[in-house]
Scaffold this motif. Sequence first.
Motif, mmCIF file in Angstrom:
data_model
loop_
_atom_site.group_PDB
_atom_site.id
_atom_site.type_symbol
_atom_site.label_atom_id
_atom_site.label_comp_id
_atom_site.label_asym_id
_atom_site.label_seq_id
_atom_site.Cartn_x
_atom_site.Cartn_y
_atom_site.Cartn_z
ATOM 1 N N VAL A 291 0.833 -1.202 0.000
ATOM 2 C CA VAL A 291 0.000 0.000 0.000
ATOM 3 C C VAL A 291 0.871 1.255 0.000
ATOM 4 O O VAL A 291 0.592 2.226 -0.710
ATOM 5 C CB VAL A 291 -0.957 -0.001 1.212
ATOM 6 C CG1 VAL A 291 -1.706 1.330 1.306
ATOM 7 C CG2 VAL A 291 -1.952 -1.144 1.096
ATOM 8 N N GLY A 292 1.945 1.234 0.800
ATOM 9 C CA GLY A 292 2.836 2.392 0.846
ATOM 10 C C GLY A 292 3.465 2.674 -0.504
ATOM 11 O O GLY A 292 3.509 3.825 -0.954
ATOM 12 N N ALA A 293 3.956 1.621 -1.169
ATOM 13 C CA ALA A 293 4.572 1.808 -2.484
ATOM 14 C C ALA A 293 3.559 2.326 -3.494
ATOM 15 O O ALA A 293 3.854 3.225 -4.292
ATOM 16 C CB ALA A 293 5.172 0.484 -2.965
ATOM 17 N N GLY A 294 2.343 1.753 -3.466
ATOM 18 C CA GLY A 294 1.313 2.203 -4.396
ATOM 19 C C GLY A 294 0.933 3.651 -4.183
ATOM 20 O O GLY A 294 0.818 4.432 -5.137
ATOM 21 N N LEU A 295 0.741 4.042 -2.931
ATOM 22 C CA LEU A 295 0.352 5.420 -2.634
ATOM 23 C C LEU A 295 1.456 6.406 -2.992
ATOM 24 O O LEU A 295 1.191 7.517 -3.457
ATOM 25 C CB LEU A 295 -0.022 5.551 -1.153
ATOM 26 C CG LEU A 295 -1.303 4.834 -0.725
ATOM 27 C CD1 LEU A 295 -1.540 4.996 0.766
ATOM 28 C CD2 LEU A 295 -2.510 5.354 -1.509
#
Length: 375
Positions: A291-295
């Motif tokens: 999620v962090g990488a995507g955001l």
Amino acid sequence: MRSSIARTASLLVAFLSVAFLGASGVASAHVRYVVDRGAAVEALRFLVETLSNPFNLFVLGAGAVGLLAALGAYLWVRPLGRDVDAVRGALAGYDDLLPWLFRLSLGLPLVGAGFNGYYFSPLVHAEAFAPAFGDLSGVFVRLFGLAVGFLLLFGLATRLVALVGLAAYLAGVVAFPALLLAFEYVPGFVAIALLGGGRPSADDLIAAVAADERTAYSRVDPVYRRLAVPLGERIEPYTAFVPTVVRVGLGLAFAYLGLVEKLMNPGVALAVVAKYDLTAVVPVGPELWVVGAGLVEILVGVMLVLGLFTRAFSAVAFLLLTTTLFGLPDDPVLAHVSLFGLTSALLITGAGPFSVDGWLHETIAGRRAVAAETD
């Protein structure tokens, strides 16, 4: 004293924010280049469960607050203002090298694609063209990549080759939607078509010989005066929009990678986290990595599309790509050269027209002018 403390605090906040973005970047870029498939994971449920975890929500919220604080502190304090202006001035001085940078950025990965037998992206191999070309599919894909790539590197018939490459990519996307992962080719080809070969290039060398009426070649050249010069004059007014084209195209590419490859397809992204044991790098859950990488990629994409803090987020994008290549040792380097080149180009050009940065610059300059008149 207070000014010094404020500058130190703003620099510290900025450093921590960049460190957070860099850590997230190890799981960024093209995850399907390093894993074939992952477990079936429902995207919406995965996202809801991840954000329902208080720790995950705290980490993501702290990162968002830290980033906003860093941007706000920069606007408020403007630390190292003269240094930043000097860097911007030096970067802007490289604008004459932009055509060469764009040609290298697309020419090198296309040559690599030709040698390795894939079409723009490692996800589309020569075998995919077997229904159309049969046993010659490998020959077609390799010759296409090598021909377009080397012509771009040489800078020969540059604008025409760029348009051919753009048409070939768009036709490929219709047949193979996976090519959207290499969407940066679209702004790259458009930029080359607008700028031409630049210097150094074969086109520039031929033009120099053709422009000299004393040369024998100038009397037989069928292109320079009848086509190249009139075309260049017509295109010249539109070259100012090259930064806008690159910025928006690159922003859409990053946002697509974050949304489609990470948040909408978490199974594959989780497989990358497991394959490289990224939870040992930063001890958080694999779902937070994804999620962090995507955001982060979506944030970079949105900021580039808006043209807000363009050079800063181009530098962040460059950092994401660099940490990815070092963190994922079998990630195909050549497949990311185009992204490296386009982000480097934005460091030189800045946001260009139709950007928030441009609007802010005009607003601040206008206010300074009014203040100077009133004084």
